[in-house]
Design a protein around this motif. Sequence first.
Motif, PDB file in Angstrom:
ATOM      1  N   UNK A 239     -25.738  23.784 -34.551  1.00 61.77           N
ATOM      2  CA  UNK A 239     -24.857  23.252 -33.505  1.00 61.77           C
ATOM      3  C   UNK A 239     -23.965  24.324 -32.886  1.00 61.77           C
ATOM      4  N   UNK A 240     -23.745  25.403 -33.583  1.00 65.92           N
ATOM      5  CA  UNK A 240     -22.701  26.351 -33.185  1.00 65.92           C
ATOM      6  C   UNK A 240     -23.200  27.437 -32.236  1.00 65.92           C
ATOM      7  N   UNK A 241     -22.270  27.903 -31.430  1.00 67.37           N
ATOM      8  CA  UNK A 241     -22.460  29.156 -30.687  1.00 67.37           C
ATOM      9  C   UNK A 241     -22.111  30.265 -31.676  1.00 67.37           C
ATOM     10  N   UNK A 242     -23.130  30.973 -32.160  1.00 67.34           N
ATOM     11  CA  UNK A 242     -23.029  31.816 -33.348  1.00 67.34           C
ATOM     12  C   UNK A 242     -22.692  33.266 -32.953  1.00 67.34           C
ATOM     13  N   UNK A 243     -21.540  33.715 -33.404  1.00 62.88           N
ATOM     14  CA  UNK A 243     -21.076  35.080 -33.133  1.00 62.88           C
ATOM     15  C   UNK A 243     -20.970  35.825 -34.456  1.00 62.88           C
ATOM     16  N   UNK A 244     -21.603  36.965 -34.555  1.00 66.32           N
ATOM     17  CA  UNK A 244     -21.570  37.773 -35.774  1.00 66.32           C
ATOM     18  C   UNK A 244     -20.522  38.866 -35.655  1.00 66.32           C
ATOM     19  N   UNK A 245     -20.058  39.362 -36.808  1.00 68.42           N
ATOM     20  CA  UNK A 245     -19.247  40.583 -36.722  1.00 68.42           C
ATOM     21  C   UNK A 245     -20.155  41.767 -36.416  1.00 68.42           C
ATOM     22  N   UNK A 246     -21.365  41.751 -36.969  1.00 73.96           N
ATOM     23  CA  UNK A 246     -22.386  42.759 -36.668  1.00 73.96           C
ATOM     24  C   UNK A 246     -23.746  42.083 -36.695  1.00 73.96           C
ATOM     25  N   UNK A 247     -24.512  42.221 -35.620  1.00 69.23           N
ATOM     26  CA  UNK A 247     -25.840  41.607 -35.577  1.00 69.23           C
ATOM     27  C   UNK A 247     -26.721  42.155 -36.698  1.00 69.23           C
ATOM     28  N   UNK A 248     -26.720  43.480 -36.887  1.00 74.68           N
ATOM     29  CA  UNK A 248     -27.576  44.074 -37.913  1.00 74.68           C
ATOM     30  C   UNK A 248     -27.227  43.534 -39.294  1.00 74.68           C
ATOM     31  N   UNK A 249     -25.953  43.414 -39.567  1.00 78.88           N
ATOM     32  CA  UNK A 249     -25.540  42.901 -40.871  1.00 78.88           C
ATOM     33  C   UNK A 249     -25.877  41.429 -41.025  1.00 78.88           C
ATOM     34  N   UNK A 250     -25.702  40.655 -39.969  1.00 80.04           N
ATOM     35  CA  UNK A 250     -26.024  39.227 -40.038  1.00 80.04           C
ATOM     36  C   UNK A 250     -27.508  39.020 -40.317  1.00 80.04           C
ATOM     37  N   UNK A 251     -28.366  39.806 -39.678  1.00 80.62           N
ATOM     38  CA  UNK A 251     -29.803  39.677 -39.898  1.00 80.62           C
ATOM     39  C   UNK A 251     -30.193  40.101 -41.301  1.00 80.62           C
ATOM     40  N   UNK A 252     -29.335  40.870 -41.947  1.00 82.59           N
ATOM     41  CA  UNK A 252     -29.603  41.340 -43.298  1.00 82.59           C
ATOM     42  C   UNK A 252     -28.968  40.465 -44.373  1.00 82.59           C
ATOM     43  N   UNK A 253     -27.775  39.881 -44.083  1.00 81.19           N
ATOM     44  CA  UNK A 253     -26.999  39.314 -45.180  1.00 81.19           C
ATOM     45  C   UNK A 253     -26.253  38.025 -44.878  1.00 81.19           C
ATOM     46  N   UNK A 254     -26.363  37.460 -43.673  1.00 85.43           N
ATOM     47  CA  UNK A 254     -25.626  36.227 -43.353  1.00 85.43           C
ATOM     48  C   UNK A 254     -26.390  35.030 -43.917  1.00 85.43           C
ATOM     49  N   UNK A 255     -26.008  34.596 -45.102  1.00 88.25           N
ATOM     50  CA  UNK A 255     -26.817  33.647 -45.866  1.00 88.25           C
ATOM     51  C   UNK A 255     -27.073  32.353 -45.112  1.00 88.25           C
ATOM     52  N   UNK A 256     -26.055  31.797 -44.482  1.00 92.86           N
ATOM     53  CA  UNK A 256     -26.226  30.511 -43.796  1.00 92.86           C
ATOM     54  C   UNK A 256     -27.227  30.630 -42.653  1.00 92.86           C
ATOM     55  N   UNK A 257     -27.126  31.703 -41.874  1.00 94.81           N
ATOM     56  CA  UNK A 257     -28.076  31.936 -40.788  1.00 94.81           C
ATOM     57  C   UNK A 257     -29.478  32.184 -41.337  1.00 94.81           C
ATOM     58  N   UNK A 258     -29.602  33.010 -42.364  1.00 92.56           N
ATOM     59  CA  UNK A 258     -30.911  33.337 -42.920  1.00 92.56           C
ATOM     60  C   UNK A 258     -31.614  32.102 -43.465  1.00 92.56           C
ATOM     61  N   UNK A 259     -30.846  31.218 -44.089  1.00 95.34           N
ATOM     62  CA  UNK A 259     -31.448  29.980 -44.609  1.00 95.34           C
ATOM     63  C   UNK A 259     -31.922  29.077 -43.479  1.00 95.34           C
ATOM     64  N   UNK A 260     -31.115  28.954 -42.416  1.00 92.13           N
ATOM     65  CA  UNK A 260     -31.519  28.129 -41.276  1.00 92.13           C
ATOM     66  C   UNK A 260     -32.738  28.726 -40.583  1.00 92.13           C
ATOM     67  N   UNK A 261     -32.802  30.045 -40.509  1.00 89.66           N
ATOM     68  CA  UNK A 261     -33.971  30.700 -39.909  1.00 89.66           C
ATOM     69  C   UNK A 261     -35.213  30.486 -40.767  1.00 89.66           C
ATOM     70  N   UNK A 268     -33.799  34.682 -34.279  1.00 89.78           N
ATOM     71  CA  UNK A 268     -32.792  35.741 -34.175  1.00 89.78           C
ATOM     72  C   UNK A 268     -31.946  35.613 -32.909  1.00 89.78           C
ATOM     73  N   UNK A 269     -32.502  35.015 -31.866  1.00 94.02           N
ATOM     74  CA  UNK A 269     -31.756  34.879 -30.615  1.00 94.02           C
ATOM     75  C   UNK A 269     -30.586  33.902 -30.738  1.00 94.02           C
ATOM     76  N   UNK A 270     -30.537  33.150 -31.831  1.00100.83           N
ATOM     77  CA  UNK A 270     -29.415  32.221 -32.032  1.00100.83           C
ATOM     78  C   UNK A 270     -28.098  32.979 -32.208  1.00100.83           C
ATOM     79  N   UNK A 271     -28.173  34.228 -32.647  1.00 96.00           N
ATOM     80  CA  UNK A 271     -26.973  35.074 -32.699  1.00 96.00           C
ATOM     81  C   UNK A 271     -26.721  35.548 -31.275  1.00 96.00           C
ATOM     82  N   UNK A 272     -25.747  34.943 -30.603  1.00 91.97           N
ATOM     83  CA  UNK A 272     -25.576  35.228 -29.177  1.00 91.97           C
ATOM     84  C   UNK A 272     -24.876  36.559 -28.933  1.00 91.97           C
ATOM     85  N   UNK A 273     -24.211  37.106 -29.954  1.00 95.95           N
ATOM     86  CA  UNK A 273     -23.547  38.382 -29.765  1.00 95.95           C
ATOM     87  C   UNK A 273     -22.675  38.734 -30.948  1.00 95.95           C
TER      88      UNK A 273
END
Length: 317
Positions: A239-261, A268-273
């Motif tokens: 549901x969220x407009x998803x903003x990471x502190x770092x895209x590279x780190x989120x793709x590596x370690x953001x557990x909630x995003x990784x599980x949803x993916x 990966x495009x769900x991380x808008x910036x």
Amino acid sequence: MDRNDLTVIDAAEVRRRLDYPSCIEAMRGAMRALSAGTTRQLLRTMISLGEARTFAQMPGALGPREMFGAKLVSVFGDPAAPGRRRHRGVIVLFEPEEGKPVAIVDAEEITHIRTAAATAMATDALARGDASTLLIVGTGGQARTHLEAMPQVRPFRRVLIWGRDPAKAAALAADYSCIEAQAVEDLPGAAAEADVICTLTAASQPVLRGEWVRPGTHVNLVGSSGPGPVECDHEMVVRARYIADSRASALDAAAEFLDARAAGLVDDSHIVGEIGEVLLGTVAGRTSADDITLYKSLGHAVQDLAAAAYVYRSLNT
């Protein structure tokens, strides 16, 4: 090199010198620079030493002619608080002219303060201007630092605190009666009322569900910093407009995003910036008053180095 070449800055000195407004501003600068590519850092590396025993290294540089160094930290279970972990270690700072190490700074206190300051910085950029109700989910050390940092960016009229142990939530609320904090036991009801939610837990399973959160809310996911433990469910991510502190780190370690993916619900495009891109104006943070914005905080070497450098320079000015 001898000991006189190094400044050792302990936790008490960090607390004296690293005030929240200054740290929030340091986090703005660090995250702008990270997204602009003027700082450099490597992804966090971790060595498992057994159950609830991890050694992590986070190297980085604030710029080609700026301070550089690394955070070296252990993440161990806290015997005094079963189920909780402590981050203990040091940040080693090097000066940029001759490459000399100049300071060793307590990492636990820096981490406590800069994490909350980074959340406040992101909240200022992403939450609605009229946000008036804050929900803190968790009762540990980060709950306390967030209760200090968050009022720096919004004049919250209500501050709600939820924890698995209602007595701890009540005690924390009593400590923050100056901002009229109140303990709550109905987490779904509190989430539905909140304009800003901060999850600050060591939860391994979701404590926050997307169905509870109303349009216009801003959510900060702070507690999980690696694959595995999650603080929210798939619906919250979707549901969220998803903003990471770092895209590279989120793709590596953001557990909630990784599980949803992994469940096929987002790509990966769900991380808008990145939050730095929002601050630079190259990515929109909130596009409407009804957006549910989500900031995923993983923590970064450049944040630690920026905070430690601020403390070091304050001793030498």
